[in-house]
Design an enzyme around this catalytic site. Sequence first.
Site, PDB file in Angstrom:
ATOM      1  N   GLU A 152       3.922  23.559  27.033  1.00 29.72           N
ATOM      2  CA  GLU A 152       4.025  24.688  27.956  1.00 29.72           C
ATOM      3  C   GLU A 152       3.888  26.016  27.217  1.00 29.72           C
ATOM      4  O   GLU A 152       4.675  26.306  26.313  1.00 29.72           O
ATOM      5  CB  GLU A 152       5.381  24.667  28.672  1.00 29.72           C
ATOM      6  CG  GLU A 152       5.587  25.858  29.598  1.00 29.72           C
ATOM      7  CD  GLU A 152       7.021  25.980  30.102  1.00 29.72           C
ATOM      8  OE1 GLU A 152       7.239  26.710  31.086  1.00 29.72           O
ATOM      9  OE2 GLU A 152       7.927  25.369  29.489  1.00 29.72           O
ATOM     10  N   GLU A 251      11.959  27.045  38.633  1.00 27.75           N
ATOM     11  CA  GLU A 251      12.691  27.406  37.417  1.00 27.75           C
ATOM     12  C   GLU A 251      13.003  28.902  37.453  1.00 27.75           C
ATOM     13  O   GLU A 251      12.459  29.696  36.679  1.00 27.75           O
ATOM     14  CB  GLU A 251      11.891  27.030  36.169  1.00 27.75           C
ATOM     15  CG  GLU A 251      12.767  27.046  34.909  1.00 27.75           C
ATOM     16  CD  GLU A 251      12.000  26.722  33.659  1.00 27.75           C
ATOM     17  OE1 GLU A 251      12.545  26.019  32.798  1.00 27.75           O
ATOM     18  OE2 GLU A 251      10.840  27.175  33.526  1.00 27.75           O
TER      19      GLU A 251
END
Length: 271
Positions: A152, A251
């Site tokens: 990521e 998130e």
Amino acid sequence: MPRFAANLSLMYNELPFLDRFAAAARDGFTAVEYLFPYAFDAHELAARLRGNGLQQVLFNAPPGGSTLADMAGAWDKGARGTAALPGRQSEFMAGVQAALRYAEVLDCPRIHLLSGIVPPGVERESLKDLCVENLRWAGAEAARAGREVLIEPINLRDMPRYFLNRQDHAHELLDAVQMPSVKVQMDLYHCQIVEGDVATKLRQYLPTGRVAHLQIAGVPERHEPDRGELNYPYLFDLIDALGYSGWIGCEYRPAAGTSQGLGWRDRALAA
């Protein structure tokens, strides 16, 4: 229609961690993700998932540590991963193996591998070959276990000197690794902060099939997606139009109570 997973590390933080599973289910979530499971027994977490009708869709490999106790406390001590750090390969391997053991118990298909902070005086490019080597090893281990591992890009404001921060860099690593079990976790919050032009990035990368998980948050405060500079209704429509059928992890840090701030999700699902 988007499929949203509650991130239990950031959401419902008014509750003890193990109570957040039930809270997410009460609010209509059917899937969850979180940062790390290592402070908890895997079978206890699996029981919380089953008892609340939830699917575990993602968690992170340990950010550091060679024992389970060290892995559980590494994030709070400043560790941010080892995949690209010289001299830490045995620690990286121990973390991947621990993560895969948890993934088996939790029936979780994907694990995010943190790359680490570039050491002072070291150039990022000099770490690329090591990261590729580690990712190939992790990809092979994950494939044998029937899992995928993800990398990521993370913005440098929230995580200064983090090894991986651009979408093109992540896909360059995949070009070098050449393993179908290694994919990208694309967080639109980080993407907007580092690069912008989020819709174009989605059009470029989602059709490749290499993006296995999306995450969202408002920019710049990382609150609910309907707060800030990104037009998420437009982006959700685009994600659907591009045929993405994976999970979208929520998130973000709720501005107030988690349940009270879910109007954005209800509107997205009703659209």
